[in-house]
Scaffold this motif. Structure first.
Motif, PDB file in Angstrom:
ATOM      1  N   GLY A   1       0.800  -1.300  -0.050  1.00 11.93           N
ATOM      2  CA  GLY A   1       0.193  -0.023  -0.087  1.00 11.93           C
ATOM      3  C   GLY A   1       0.746   1.234  -0.044  1.00 11.93           C
ATOM      4  O   GLY A   1       2.147   1.205   0.582  1.00 11.93           O
ATOM      5  N   ARG A   2       0.328   2.276  -0.695  1.00 13.94           N
ATOM      6  CA  ARG A   2       1.282   3.439  -0.693  1.00 13.94           C
ATOM      7  C   ARG A   2       1.535   4.075   0.779  1.00 13.94           C
ATOM      8  O   ARG A   2       0.476   4.588   1.520  1.00 13.94           O
ATOM      9  CB  ARG A   2       0.593   4.419  -1.595  1.00 13.94           C
ATOM     10  CG  ARG A   2       0.441   4.346  -2.789  1.00 13.94           C
ATOM     11  CD  ARG A   2      -0.105   5.056  -4.012  1.00 13.94           C
ATOM     12  NE  ARG A   2      -0.422   4.514  -5.422  1.00 13.94           N
ATOM     13  CZ  ARG A   2      -1.157   3.577  -6.086  1.00 13.94           C
ATOM     14  NH1 ARG A   2      -1.797   3.174  -5.113  1.00 13.94           N
ATOM     15  NH2 ARG A   2      -0.936   3.465  -7.248  1.00 13.94           N
ATOM     16  N   GLY A   3       2.632   4.055   1.191  1.00 15.56           N
ATOM     17  CA  GLY A   3       3.107   4.754   2.413  1.00 15.56           C
ATOM     18  C   GLY A   3       2.818   4.002   3.465  1.00 15.56           C
ATOM     19  O   GLY A   3       2.873   4.536   4.549  1.00 15.56           O
ATOM     20  N   LEU A   4       2.393   2.835   3.544  1.00 19.20           N
ATOM     21  CA  LEU A   4       1.669   2.207   4.525  1.00 19.20           C
ATOM     22  C   LEU A   4       2.710   1.855   6.002  1.00 19.20           C
ATOM     23  O   LEU A   4       2.248   1.549   7.057  1.00 19.20           O
ATOM     24  CB  LEU A   4       0.930   0.802   4.317  1.00 19.20           C
ATOM     25  CG  LEU A   4       1.908  -0.502   4.025  1.00 19.20           C
ATOM     26  CD1 LEU A   4       0.634  -1.714   3.997  1.00 19.20           C
ATOM     27  CD2 LEU A   4       2.894  -0.622   3.173  1.00 19.20           C
ATOM     28  N   ALA A   5       4.023   1.960   5.400  1.00 21.55           N
ATOM     29  CA  ALA A   5       5.120   1.596   6.347  1.00 21.55           C
ATOM     30  C   ALA A   5       5.946   2.695   6.747  1.00 21.55           C
ATOM     31  O   ALA A   5       6.869   2.527   7.318  1.00 21.55           O
ATOM     32  CB  ALA A   5       6.093   0.453   5.863  1.00 21.55           C
ATOM     33  N   PHE A   6       5.320   3.956   6.309  1.00 26.08           N
ATOM     34  CA  PHE A   6       6.178   5.096   6.407  1.00 26.08           C
ATOM     35  C   PHE A   6       6.331   5.489   8.085  1.00 26.08           C
ATOM     36  O   PHE A   6       5.504   5.370   8.653  1.00 26.08           O
ATOM     37  CB  PHE A   6       5.506   6.354   5.748  1.00 26.08           C
ATOM     38  CG  PHE A   6       6.347   7.516   6.123  1.00 26.08           C
ATOM     39  CD1 PHE A   6       7.607   7.883   5.531  1.00 26.08           C
ATOM     40  CD2 PHE A   6       5.765   8.544   6.508  1.00 26.08           C
ATOM     41  CE1 PHE A   6       8.219   9.018   5.430  1.00 26.08           C
ATOM     42  CE2 PHE A   6       6.592   9.779   6.783  1.00 26.08           C
ATOM     43  CZ  PHE A   6       7.630  10.056   6.413  1.00 26.08           C
ATOM     44  N   LYS A   7       7.653   5.470   8.397  1.00 22.23           N
ATOM     45  CA  LYS A   7       8.154   5.491   9.759  1.00 22.23           C
ATOM     46  C   LYS A   7       7.621   4.407  10.842  1.00 22.23           C
ATOM     47  O   LYS A   7       7.336   4.528  11.701  1.00 22.23           O
ATOM     48  CB  LYS A   7       7.603   7.031  10.279  1.00 22.23           C
ATOM     49  CG  LYS A   7       8.205   8.152   9.672  1.00 22.23           C
ATOM     50  CD  LYS A   7       7.841   9.400  10.377  1.00 22.23           C
ATOM     51  CE  LYS A   7       8.594  10.640   9.849  1.00 22.23           C
ATOM     52  NZ  LYS A   7       8.153  12.082  10.452  1.00 22.23           N
ATOM     53  N   LYS A   8       7.360   3.269  10.134  1.00 20.62           N
ATOM     54  CA  LYS A   8       7.026   2.094  11.004  1.00 20.62           C
ATOM     55  C   LYS A   8       8.216   0.980  11.214  1.00 20.62           C
ATOM     56  O   LYS A   8       9.294   1.133  10.380  1.00 20.62           O
ATOM     57  CB  LYS A   8       6.095   1.246  10.182  1.00 20.62           C
ATOM     58  CG  LYS A   8       4.742   2.133  10.038  1.00 20.62           C
ATOM     59  CD  LYS A   8       3.784   2.233  11.283  1.00 20.62           C
ATOM     60  CE  LYS A   8       2.465   2.836  11.155  1.00 20.62           C
ATOM     61  NZ  LYS A   8       1.516   2.755  12.265  1.00 20.62           N
ATOM     62  N   ARG A   9       8.081   0.291  12.076  1.00 17.34           N
ATOM     63  CA  ARG A   9       9.077  -0.604  12.427  1.00 17.34           C
ATOM     64  C   ARG A   9       8.503  -1.869  12.896  1.00 17.34           C
ATOM     65  O   ARG A   9       7.291  -1.980  12.875  1.00 17.34           O
ATOM     66  CB  ARG A   9       9.939  -0.456  13.903  1.00 17.34           C
ATOM     67  CG  ARG A   9      10.522   1.173  13.482  1.00 17.34           C
ATOM     68  CD  ARG A   9      11.665   1.385  14.679  1.00 17.34           C
ATOM     69  NE  ARG A   9      12.339   2.461  14.618  1.00 17.34           N
ATOM     70  CZ  ARG A   9      13.316   3.063  15.466  1.00 17.34           C
ATOM     71  NH1 ARG A   9      13.011   2.256  16.823  1.00 17.34           N
ATOM     72  NH2 ARG A   9      13.755   4.288  15.479  1.00 17.34           N
ATOM     73  N   SER A  10       9.190  -3.133  12.855  1.00 15.90           N
ATOM     74  CA  SER A  10       8.661  -4.477  13.237  1.00 15.90           C
ATOM     75  C   SER A  10       7.997  -4.162  14.582  1.00 15.90           C
ATOM     76  O   SER A  10       8.649  -3.768  15.560  1.00 15.90           O
ATOM     77  CB  SER A  10       9.795  -5.377  13.145  1.00 15.90           C
ATOM     78  OG  SER A  10      10.470  -5.593  11.972  1.00 15.90           O
ATOM     79  N   GLY A  11       6.917  -4.894  14.603  1.00 17.74           N
ATOM     80  CA  GLY A  11       6.263  -4.826  15.928  1.00 17.74           C
ATOM     81  C   GLY A  11       5.127  -3.748  15.948  1.00 17.74           C
ATOM     82  O   GLY A  11       4.435  -3.869  17.019  1.00 17.74           O
ATOM     83  N   ASP A  12       5.383  -2.891  15.224  1.00 19.09           N
ATOM     84  CA  ASP A  12       4.040  -1.711  15.078  1.00 19.09           C
ATOM     85  C   ASP A  12       2.712  -2.293  14.431  1.00 19.09           C
ATOM     86  O   ASP A  12       2.908  -3.135  13.799  1.00 19.09           O
ATOM     87  CB  ASP A  12       4.671  -0.517  14.474  1.00 19.09           C
ATOM     88  CG  ASP A  12       5.745   0.363  14.931  1.00 19.09           C
ATOM     89  OD1 ASP A  12       6.154   0.018  16.204  1.00 19.09           O
ATOM     90  OD2 ASP A  12       6.411   1.013  14.153  1.00 19.09           O
ATOM     91  N   GLU A  13       1.684  -1.608  14.932  1.00 19.11           N
ATOM     92  CA  GLU A  13       0.428  -1.732  14.246  1.00 19.11           C
ATOM     93  C   GLU A  13       0.356  -1.437  12.901  1.00 19.11           C
ATOM     94  O   GLU A  13       0.840  -0.452  12.636  1.00 19.11           O
ATOM     95  CB  GLU A  13      -0.852  -1.438  15.134  1.00 19.11           C
ATOM     96  CG  GLU A  13      -0.762  -2.289  16.453  1.00 19.11           C
ATOM     97  CD  GLU A  13      -1.501  -3.459  16.141  1.00 19.11           C
ATOM     98  OE1 GLU A  13      -2.163  -3.753  15.090  1.00 19.11           O
ATOM     99  OE2 GLU A  13      -1.051  -4.401  17.009  1.00 19.11           O
ATOM    100  N   LEU A  14      -0.336  -1.984  12.106  1.00 17.75           N
ATOM    101  CA  LEU A  14      -0.637  -1.606  10.681  1.00 17.75           C
ATOM    102  C   LEU A  14      -1.977  -1.231  10.452  1.00 17.75           C
ATOM    103  O   LEU A  14      -2.898  -1.907  10.819  1.00 17.75           O
ATOM    104  CB  LEU A  14      -0.193  -2.706   9.654  1.00 17.75           C
ATOM    105  CG  LEU A  14      -0.078  -2.521   8.215  1.00 17.75           C
ATOM    106  CD1 LEU A  14       1.063  -1.500   7.923  1.00 17.75           C
ATOM    107  CD2 LEU A  14       0.154  -3.355   7.161  1.00 17.75           C
TER     108      LEU A  14
END
Length: 287
Positions: free
Chosen positions: A26-39
């Protein structure tokens, strides 16, 4: 939905409620995200849940490098193929086709087209898949604003044939070349003008696909019962002479000898094609 691994800003690996690995985009769905974060599920545009861990790993690696728009265009092509072919297509098609489309776009941008030397054969032997290939070019042009050459329709068609036959791409190209050789032998031996929309012709082509796989894999069909073979040989002498010529061709070029059961089935199919082609030709003359 928790993130297991971030591949890039648009692609992550997650685990579903049963603990199965999925690749989501998805466009930008992981921006500033890390493993373990909620999506955020609202940002997910495409989910891949492949049964094979090996395929899932290859898909993850590929999707981390390919633009999202290319992946979505490829998925639209696969969805069209499922609808038009009315069959289940193996998970590996998502990888092979997406990778091919991306590579084709790259080559086009670099002005490095590849000529499809089997274009005529593909269009003739796999009309449904080739029609999907042509529609795929329209999908790519509409979504990505790039018009790929018609040779690519043939390559896309081969990917669809490949996944249905369960063979690798070089093998499918070899099968296609071999089928065309056999069709040429029959055409010129019996002086036929093929009616490619005739039922007998399409049955013959289908038989040749699987016969080619067996022949190239050196997996013959053998039977101790000679009686039916002899009846077919005696009843359809013209078709059988054609099969004898095919036998000499495959022995000379592929070091393969037809068994009597294979001779019998080829004779029956060739005779059906011969009779229906002649009958349709007579109707055309009368009209």
């Amino acid at each position: 939905m928790k993130i297991a691994k971030v591949l890039n800003n648009n692609v992550v690996i997650v685990h579903d409620e049963q603990g199965h690995e999925q690749v989501v985009m998805g466009r930008g769905l992981a921006f500033k995200k890390r493993s373990g974060d909620e999506l955020d599920p609202a940002l997910v545009e495409k989910t891949f849940a492949l049964k094979s861990h090996e395929l899932s790993g290859r898909l993850s690696e590929m999707l981390s490098e390919i633009p999202l728009e290319v992946v979505i265009a490829s998925e639209c092509i696969i969805a069209l193929a499922r609808e038009q072919l009315a069959t289940t297509l193996h998970d590996s098609l998502a990888i092979a086709l997406t990778d091919h489309v991306n590579f084709a776009l790259t080559r086009h941008q670099q002005n490095l087209p590849i000529r499809n030397v089997l274009q005529w054969e593909i269009r003739s032997l796999y009309p449904k898949e080739y029609a999907i290939g042509l529609s795929a070019l329209d999908i790519i042009e509409k979504r990505l604003k790039v018009r790929l050459p018609e040779d690519e329709a043939g390559f896309i068609a081969l990917h669809l044939v490949n996944v249905q036959l369960g063979s690798e791409m070089p093998a499918v190209m070899h099968i296609t070349k071999f089928m065309q050789e056999i069709l040429h032998i029959v055409k010129y031996q019996l002086q036929l003008d093929y009616q490619t929309d005739a039922l007998s012709y399409n049955r013959f082509v289908t038989h040749l696909k699987f016969f080619s796989q067996r022949m190239l894999g050196k997996r013959g069909v053998y039977s101790d019962d000679e009686s039916l073979h002899d009846v077919v040989r005696d009843r359809y002498p013209e078709a059988y002479k054609c099969v004898e010529k095919i036998d000499r061709h495959v022995m000379k070029n592929y070091n393969y000898t037809l068994g009597n059961e294979e001779r019998m089935f080829l004779t029956i199919h060739i005779e059906r094609v011969r009779k229906e082609t002649l009958a349709l030709g007579e109707k055309d003359d009368e009209a």
